[in-house]
Design a protein around this motif. Structure first.
Motif, PDB file in Angstrom:
ATOM      1  N   HIS A   1       3.944   2.586  15.108  1.00 47.22           N
ATOM      2  CA  HIS A   1       3.276   1.279  15.064  1.00 47.22           C
ATOM      3  C   HIS A   1       2.232   1.261  13.951  1.00 47.22           C
ATOM      4  O   HIS A   1       2.180   0.325  13.139  1.00 47.22           O
ATOM      5  CB  HIS A   1       2.619   0.992  16.415  1.00 47.22           C
ATOM      6  CG  HIS A   1       1.596  -0.103  16.375  1.00 47.22           C
ATOM      7  ND1 HIS A   1       0.252   0.160  16.295  1.00 47.22           N
ATOM      8  CD2 HIS A   1       1.727  -1.451  16.362  1.00 47.22           C
ATOM      9  CE1 HIS A   1      -0.402  -1.004  16.247  1.00 47.22           C
ATOM     10  NE2 HIS A   1       0.459  -1.990  16.289  1.00 47.22           N
TER      11      HIS A   1
ATOM     12  N   ASP B   1       0.833  -1.198   0.000  1.00 49.72           N
ATOM     13  CA  ASP B   1       0.000   0.000   0.000  1.00 49.72           C
ATOM     14  C   ASP B   1       0.877   1.261   0.000  1.00 49.72           C
ATOM     15  O   ASP B   1       1.802   1.375   0.804  1.00 49.72           O
ATOM     16  CB  ASP B   1      -0.883  -0.037   1.251  1.00 49.72           C
ATOM     17  CG  ASP B   1      -2.009   0.979   1.195  1.00 49.72           C
ATOM     18  OD1 ASP B   1      -1.924   1.917   0.373  1.00 49.72           O
ATOM     19  OD2 ASP B   1      -2.966   0.828   1.972  1.00 49.72           O
TER      20      ASP B   1
ATOM     21  N   VAL C   1       4.029   1.214  10.522  1.00 49.88           N
ATOM     22  CA  VAL C   1       4.752  -0.015  10.166  1.00 49.88           C
ATOM     23  C   VAL C   1       3.788  -1.207  10.022  1.00 49.88           C
ATOM     24  O   VAL C   1       3.942  -2.017   9.115  1.00 49.88           O
ATOM     25  CB  VAL C   1       5.833  -0.342  11.223  1.00 49.88           C
ATOM     26  CG1 VAL C   1       6.500  -1.691  10.930  1.00 49.88           C
ATOM     27  CG2 VAL C   1       6.891   0.760  11.259  1.00 49.88           C
ATOM     28  N   TYR C   2       2.794  -1.303  10.898  1.00 47.49           N
ATOM     29  CA  TYR C   2       2.043  -2.558  11.001  1.00 47.49           C
ATOM     30  C   TYR C   2       0.591  -2.523  10.516  1.00 47.49           C
ATOM     31  O   TYR C   2       0.070  -3.560  10.118  1.00 47.49           O
ATOM     32  CB  TYR C   2       2.052  -3.056  12.453  1.00 47.49           C
ATOM     33  CG  TYR C   2       3.418  -3.454  12.931  1.00 47.49           C
ATOM     34  CD1 TYR C   2       4.089  -4.527  12.351  1.00 47.49           C
ATOM     35  CD2 TYR C   2       4.069  -2.757  13.948  1.00 47.49           C
ATOM     36  CE1 TYR C   2       5.346  -4.903  12.773  1.00 47.49           C
ATOM     37  CE2 TYR C   2       5.329  -3.128  14.381  1.00 47.49           C
ATOM     38  CZ  TYR C   2       5.960  -4.199  13.792  1.00 47.49           C
ATOM     39  OH  TYR C   2       7.206  -4.566  14.209  1.00 47.49           O
ATOM     40  N   LEU C   3      -0.080  -1.385  10.608  1.00 45.77           N
ATOM     41  CA  LEU C   3      -1.519  -1.404  10.314  1.00 45.77           C
ATOM     42  C   LEU C   3      -1.794  -1.018   8.859  1.00 45.77           C
ATOM     43  O   LEU C   3      -1.153  -0.125   8.307  1.00 45.77           O
ATOM     44  CB  LEU C   3      -2.280  -0.464  11.257  1.00 45.77           C
ATOM     45  CG  LEU C   3      -2.185  -0.807  12.743  1.00 45.77           C
ATOM     46  CD1 LEU C   3      -3.138   0.063  13.542  1.00 45.77           C
ATOM     47  CD2 LEU C   3      -2.456  -2.276  13.012  1.00 45.77           C
ATOM     48  N   ARG C   4      -2.754  -1.699   8.252  1.00 44.92           N
ATOM     49  CA  ARG C   4      -3.098  -1.437   6.855  1.00 44.92           C
ATOM     50  C   ARG C   4      -4.623  -1.360   6.713  1.00 44.92           C
ATOM     51  O   ARG C   4      -5.348  -2.054   7.417  1.00 44.92           O
ATOM     52  CB  ARG C   4      -2.586  -2.572   5.955  1.00 44.92           C
ATOM     53  CG  ARG C   4      -1.076  -2.734   5.938  1.00 44.92           C
ATOM     54  CD  ARG C   4      -0.389  -1.602   5.183  1.00 44.92           C
ATOM     55  NE  ARG C   4       1.059  -1.738   5.206  1.00 44.92           N
ATOM     56  CZ  ARG C   4       1.860  -1.190   6.125  1.00 44.92           C
ATOM     57  NH1 ARG C   4       1.335  -0.453   7.096  1.00 44.92           N
ATOM     58  NH2 ARG C   4       3.156  -1.359   6.084  1.00 44.92           N
ATOM     59  N   ASP C   5      -5.056  -0.537   5.754  1.00 45.02           N
ATOM     60  CA  ASP C   5      -6.501  -0.490   5.467  1.00 45.02           C
ATOM     61  C   ASP C   5      -6.934  -1.782   4.796  1.00 45.02           C
ATOM     62  O   ASP C   5      -8.017  -2.285   5.031  1.00 45.02           O
ATOM     63  CB  ASP C   5      -6.829   0.696   4.558  1.00 45.02           C
ATOM     64  CG  ASP C   5      -6.692   2.014   5.305  1.00 45.02           C
ATOM     65  OD1 ASP C   5      -6.862   1.997   6.538  1.00 45.02           O
ATOM     66  OD2 ASP C   5      -6.401   3.039   4.662  1.00 45.02           O
ATOM     67  N   ASN C   6      -6.092  -2.323   3.920  1.00 48.94           N
ATOM     68  CA  ASN C   6      -6.349  -3.608   3.263  1.00 48.94           C
ATOM     69  C   ASN C   6      -7.728  -3.634   2.621  1.00 48.94           C
ATOM     70  O   ASN C   6      -8.532  -4.544   2.855  1.00 48.94           O
ATOM     71  CB  ASN C   6      -6.191  -4.743   4.279  1.00 48.94           C
ATOM     72  CG  ASN C   6      -6.123  -6.105   3.631  1.00 48.94           C
ATOM     73  OD1 ASN C   6      -5.786  -6.220   2.452  1.00 48.94           O
ATOM     74  ND2 ASN C   6      -6.446  -7.142   4.379  1.00 48.94           N
TER      75      ASN C   6
END
Lengths: 416, 110
Positions: B38, B21, B41-46
């Motif tokens: 955080h 993304d 680096v780690y969370l995405r809307d996907n």
């Protein structure tokens, strides 16, 4: 109806006319104690263990399509517990033990076949890494054998041991690993859960999650609102979409993984074999087709189909290891959508929303985990606390730094 | 799936490697809170639908590209050099900063 030798013989004499549907195709009630979203292997197993282990039977499993249409019917059927990290070892071994007793437990022939999982190594460094993993397994009481080249040759004499670039030097063997008939796992758990009073509701897509004062009160579905005291999400591939309904963002990307079956042939390979230098894993189904796969395609996808470039890559891996494969024709291939998590490990946990629980992030290793994931997720939902075996699979581990990264790839989901 | 590289033309996706993304923007490392890092680096809307993502034309011009693609169908609607996208974003950020430092009263119609 209980399955036994007598029921099979009796039906044979009566021309197979009296078999009943294996589970009730239920219509939704107004409210349940627990609603499990996702009628895949994990969701059905969760419902079964909620009923069996915790006596919670006022449970519905909501499936947007039909049981067996998702990843539980799309995987390469491999089961194993050959992990190397403390957070994973007890969980996957628990799963292996549940597989070993599954058929007696649910009175269903899931064709559990402990034919052995053989991971090949091709260099000294890889041998050392496998020896370390095997030792970690043995220290936890799990079987593991490090084979030399001749040990591998005795099992799979037909592979190319002297490949110029990746010669086969040996392998790590878990004899208790093997394959399980994936559809039968879905059907068996569905039947066993239904027998204990669980409603399995198919063609029921969840479109919203209703909340009041920070607690879930039920789910909006294509078949109307269904009230629930607790809701468990078990929707691999679509976890982010469900989480977005409650304004949560997850450490997950959805990726497509392809799998393949060749034409049926006489027995060729009697174990599960993996290529250590590329990514290729193969076994043979009871119908005779070689079942194999490789890497995910590597880009975000919800399409349940992949691209030719990955197919070529998988075939190249297969041919490098086993040149004889080139004589076979590919019968069919398909794709499934994986929850690729940021450290390659799953999540079984509560969320910040009261009564909402999450089972997600299984990457492309969810099938082997089916019994333990259901067992531990049921425990988490029933007791509102993690099961000791899944205690490491916390949703907040990315913030606290307690990552479980077996491959050491970092926060790049398409590399796990 | 084929990607129309602005420099090389339409090429098979096997020539490209994928980062993910393109939406997350790295917070300023020195001042960023650990929560912001955080999330980055780690969370995405996907999302299921059209997203903008970073591809690298490794077996071609070795440029980073921002590709607009539908994750439900794999249909690609737009490809831009990542360099241009970053330039535009920097210009917009500078413009926004200029606005915030302008004296009160003039900011609203800047």
């Amino acid at each position: 109806m209980r399955y036994s030798l007598f029921s099979v013989l009796g039906q044979a004499l009566r021309g197979q006319r009296d078999w009943k549907p294996q589970w009730r195709d239920a219509a939704p009630k107004a409210e349940y104690d627990v609603v499990i979203v996702g009628g895949g292997g994990h969701g059905l197993a969760t419902a079964y263990y909620l009923a069996k282990e915790h006596g919670i039977t006022n449970v519905a499993v909501l499936e947007k399509s039909h049981v067996g249409s998702g990843n539980v019917g799309r995987n390469t059927t491999i089961v194993r517990s050959n992990y190397g990290l403390p957070g994973n070892i007890p969980f996957y071994e628990h799963s292996m033990k549940l597989w070993e007793g599954l058929e007696q437990d649910i009175n269903y022939n899931a064709m559990v076949s402990q034919r052995g999982v053989l991971n090949l190594y091709h260099s000294d460094a890889q041998r050392d890494a496998y020896a370390r993993r095997g030792n970690a397994m043995r220290m936890a009481g799990i079987d593991a054998e490090l084979l030399d080249r001749e040990g591998v040759r005795a099992m799979v004499p037909f592979i190319d041991f002297d490949n110029a670039r990746f010669p086969v030097k040996g392998g790590l063997l878990q004899r208790r690993g093997g394959t399980v008939r994936h559809d039968a796992v879905a059907w068996g758990y569905a039947r066993a859960a239904s027998d204990r009073g669980v409603d399995i509701i198919q063609n029921c897509a969840v479109t919203g999650i209703r909340r009041e004062n920070g607690r879930v009160t039920g789910v909006e579905t294509s078949r109307g609102f269904i009230g629930a005291k607790k809701v468990g999400l078990s929707v691999a591939g679509s976890s982010s979409l469900l989480a977005a309904m409650v304004d949560m963002r997850l450490p997950i990307e959805s990726h497509v993984l392809q799998a393949f079956v060749s034409e049926g042939v006489k027995p060729l390979i009697d174990c599960v074999m993996t290529f250590g230098a590329g990514h290729f894993y193969v076994s043979q189904s009871d119908k005779g087709g070689l079942v194999f796969g490789g890497d995910i395609d590597g880009y975000n996808s919800y399409a349940q189909r992949g691209n030719l470039h990955t197919i070529e890559d998988v075939m190249e891996g297969g041919m490098a290891l086993w040149p004889g494969l080139g004589r076979l024709r590919l019968l069919r291939h398909w794709g499934g959508i994986m929850d690729m998590s940021m450290d390659g490990s799953p999540i079984i946990d509560r969320t910040d929303i009261g009564g909402l629980y999450l089972n997600a992030g299984w990457c492309y290793g969810g099938f082997k985990a089916t019994p333990a994931a259901g067992f531990c997720f049921a425990h988490t939902i029933a007791r509102d606390e993690p099961h000791p075996h899944s205690a490491a699979y916390r949703l907040d581990r990315f913030a606290t730094g307690h990552l479980i990264d077996e491959k050491g790839m970092g926060a790049q989901p398409n590399l796990h | 799936m084929r990607i129309r590289c602005p420099y090389c033309g339409e090429r098979d996706n096997g020539e490209f490697s994928y980062l993910g993304d393109a939406a997350p923007v790295r917070p300023d490392g020195m001042d960023a809170s650990s929560e912001a890092m955080h999330d980055y680096v780690y969370l995405r809307d996907n999302r299921a639908g059209e997203i903008r993502e970073l591809w690298y034309h490794a077996a071609g011009c070795r440029s980073w590209l921002v590709v607009t693609r539908d994750t439900r169908t794999h249909a690609i609607t737009d490809v831009q050099p990542a360099r241009e996208v970053a330039k535009t974003r920097r210009a917009e950020t500078r413009l926004a900063e200029t606005r915030t430092v302008t004296p009160a009263g003039s900011a609203s119609h800047a």
